[in-house]
Design an enzyme around this catalytic site. Structure first.
Site, mmCIF file in Angstrom:
data_model
loop_
_atom_site.group_PDB
_atom_site.id
_atom_site.type_symbol
_atom_site.label_atom_id
_atom_site.label_comp_id
_atom_site.label_asym_id
_atom_site.label_seq_id
_atom_site.Cartn_x
_atom_site.Cartn_y
_atom_site.Cartn_z
ATOM 1 N N GLU A 46 0.822 -1.202 0.000
ATOM 2 C CA GLU A 46 0.000 0.000 0.000
ATOM 3 C C GLU A 46 0.865 1.265 0.000
ATOM 4 O O GLU A 46 0.560 2.246 -0.694
ATOM 5 C CB GLU A 46 -0.926 0.027 1.228
ATOM 6 C CG GLU A 46 -1.896 -1.139 1.287
ATOM 7 C CD GLU A 46 -1.376 -2.314 2.113
ATOM 8 O OE1 GLU A 46 -2.188 -2.930 2.815
ATOM 9 O OE2 GLU A 46 -0.161 -2.618 2.048
ATOM 10 N N CYS A 71 -2.506 -3.843 7.237
ATOM 11 C CA CYS A 71 -2.104 -4.052 8.630
ATOM 12 C C CYS A 71 -2.568 -2.873 9.489
ATOM 13 O O CYS A 71 -2.678 -1.736 9.026
ATOM 14 C CB CYS A 71 -0.599 -4.242 8.738
ATOM 15 S SG CYS A 71 0.381 -2.865 8.130
ATOM 16 N N ALA A 150 12.651 -37.144 -7.250
ATOM 17 C CA ALA A 150 12.601 -37.609 -8.638
ATOM 18 C C ALA A 150 12.653 -39.125 -8.608
ATOM 19 O O ALA A 150 13.441 -39.713 -7.868
ATOM 20 C CB ALA A 150 13.773 -37.048 -9.443
ATOM 21 N N TRP A 166 21.821 -39.171 -12.789
ATOM 22 C CA TRP A 166 20.794 -38.129 -12.688
ATOM 23 C C TRP A 166 19.498 -38.774 -13.120
ATOM 24 O O TRP A 166 19.418 -39.303 -14.231
ATOM 25 C CB TRP A 166 21.122 -36.923 -13.575
ATOM 26 C CG TRP A 166 22.335 -36.166 -13.135
ATOM 27 C CD1 TRP A 166 23.558 -36.189 -13.704
ATOM 28 C CD2 TRP A 166 22.408 -35.249 -12.031
ATOM 29 N NE1 TRP A 166 24.399 -35.346 -13.036
ATOM 30 C CE2 TRP A 166 23.716 -34.754 -12.003
ATOM 31 C CE3 TRP A 166 21.507 -34.810 -11.082
ATOM 32 C CZ2 TRP A 166 24.128 -33.826 -11.051
ATOM 33 C CZ3 TRP A 166 21.910 -33.902 -10.149
ATOM 34 C CH2 TRP A 166 23.215 -33.416 -10.131
ATOM 35 N N LEU A 200 23.095 -27.851 -1.380
ATOM 36 C CA LEU A 200 21.756 -27.329 -1.067
ATOM 37 C C LEU A 200 21.691 -25.809 -1.172
ATOM 38 O O LEU A 200 21.108 -25.125 -0.325
ATOM 39 C CB LEU A 200 21.308 -27.790 0.324
ATOM 40 C CG LEU A 200 21.206 -29.311 0.519
ATOM 41 C CD1 LEU A 200 20.679 -29.627 1.901
ATOM 42 C CD2 LEU A 200 20.329 -29.952 -0.548
ATOM 43 N N GLU A 279 14.122 -32.657 0.685
ATOM 44 C CA GLU A 279 14.723 -33.184 -0.544
ATOM 45 C C GLU A 279 15.225 -34.620 -0.414
ATOM 46 O O GLU A 279 15.838 -35.135 -1.336
ATOM 47 C CB GLU A 279 15.858 -32.254 -1.012
ATOM 48 C CG GLU A 279 15.370 -31.005 -1.695
ATOM 49 C CD GLU A 279 16.248 -30.576 -2.862
ATOM 50 O OE1 GLU A 279 17.259 -31.240 -3.143
ATOM 51 O OE2 GLU A 279 15.925 -29.559 -3.503
ATOM 52 N N GLY A 281 16.639 -38.237 2.051
ATOM 53 C CA GLY A 281 16.296 -39.318 1.127
ATOM 54 C C GLY A 281 14.957 -39.968 1.445
ATOM 55 O O GLY A 281 14.098 -39.403 2.135
#
Length: 341
Positions: A46, A71, A150, A166, A200, A279, A281
């Protein structure tokens, strides 16, 4: 309001733990100002929208559209409701009320008490979806939890030696880096930390690095892992009662009592981390699934075949798991599920 939602998305990855908010100001059916919350600690939507108006004298005849209730309290910036009242904007349209107890309808009441007409609920579902991380954090007192993995066409997440490179395509892996830049934290378990030694971080996208979170219940991870290189914020969670000996455990370690995963989530919430990607395992992912402690799952299905290996997680089908979308991602399919419990 649709334009305001588009503007709000510009804050993705930069405004947490605040919500993403967009604002549009209209005078005589023409947009005369617009703004969004672009960075945590800086001006709200705003404020930026009002500051973009060239002729402030017409604001007392204008309409303001905003994706979240203005707010009404002092935080890092003054209340936006007060600014709207100051400029005597006569009509305000709000997509959804703010669930934060510090606001929770008080912003709307403040505007109405000042004689401003307020209409709430325009594109409410879209606005709620946009800020699902913020709403989850406020209402459930934990981060929004995203499971990600994946898997091969025959249902494996890694080979028996834990090698998973991969499975998905390079294009799909770019998506993963985009997600990392948009979420507050990223988590892996002990086996993944040992076998993959992942960074990561965000490398294939422009954005901030998430806080790295590693589960090491029994403090077995060695000092030389990339987790402990001080390149980004890192938290290591272990079982209460174990005395950390290595220096990296003293620096990054947090002990958890009681239900371990719930305790980890509560600790992340206390640190104002409102979203986390799990992510891997498989063991860690399955632990979250077994407790139904997740909100969204992003699963890449590739054409690769392993024939044998570590089985991919299976989302428990209790009527609460919904396939939200199915998209082509280069040679892969990206399936997004939601947990409606």
């Amino acid at each position: 309001m649709q334009r305001a939602l588009e503007l709000a998305k510009l804050g993705a990855g930069n405004v947490s733990p605040n919500p993403m908010v967009g604002c549009v100001i209209v005078h005589q059916d023409r947009i005369i100002g617009e703004g969004s919350h672009r960075k945590y600690g800086e001006g709200h939507a705003e404020v930026n929208a009002i500051n973009s108006v060239k002729d402030l004298s017409v604001l007392n005849k204008a309409q303001l559209y905003v994706t979240l209730e203005p707010c009404s309290h002092f935080g890092k910036t003054p209340p936006c409701a007060d600014l709207i009242i100051k400029h005597q904007i006569p009509e305000v349209f709000v997509a959804v009320k703010d669930p934060n107890p510090l606001v929770a309808g008080n912003g709307i009441k403040k505007l109405e008490n000042a004689g401003i007409k307020v209409k709430c609920g325009i594109l409410e579902n879209e606005a709620t979806e946009l800020n699902k991380r913020f709403f989850t954090a406020i209402q459930k007192q934990r981060p929004y939890i995203i499971l990600k993995w994946a898997e091969t066409a025959d249902g494996f997440i890694a080979r028996k030696n834990y090698d998973s490179k991969w499975i998905s395509s390079a294009f799909s892996r770019t998506f993963v880096h985009k997600w990392r830049a948009e979420e507050d934290a990223i988590m892996v378990g002990t086996n993944t930390a040992l076998k993959d030694n992942p960074q990561l971080n965000v490398r294939q996208w422009d954005g901030r690095n998430p806080t790295r979170v590693v589960i090491d219940r029994n403090l077995v991870l060695p000092d030389n892992l990339k987790f402990f290189d001080d390149s980004q914020n890192t938290i290591l969670f272990h079982i209460n009662g174990i005395n950390p000996v290595q220096e990296h455990h003293k620096k990054f370690g947090v002990a958890i009592e009681g239900n371990f995963l719930e305790g980890v989530m509560q600790e992340l919430f206390k640190r104002k981390l409102h979203s986390v990607i799990i992510e891997g395992g498989a063991q860690l992912l399955n632990a979250f699934i077994e407790q139904s402690l997740w909100d969204e799952a992003k699963v890449f299905k590739s054409k690769t075949l392993f024939s044998d290996g570590i089985k991919a997680p299976v989302l428990n089908q209790k009527g609460s798991v919904v396939l939200k979308s199915l998209e082509q991602s280069d040679t892969d399919y990206l399936m997004t599920y939601t947990n409606n419990l």
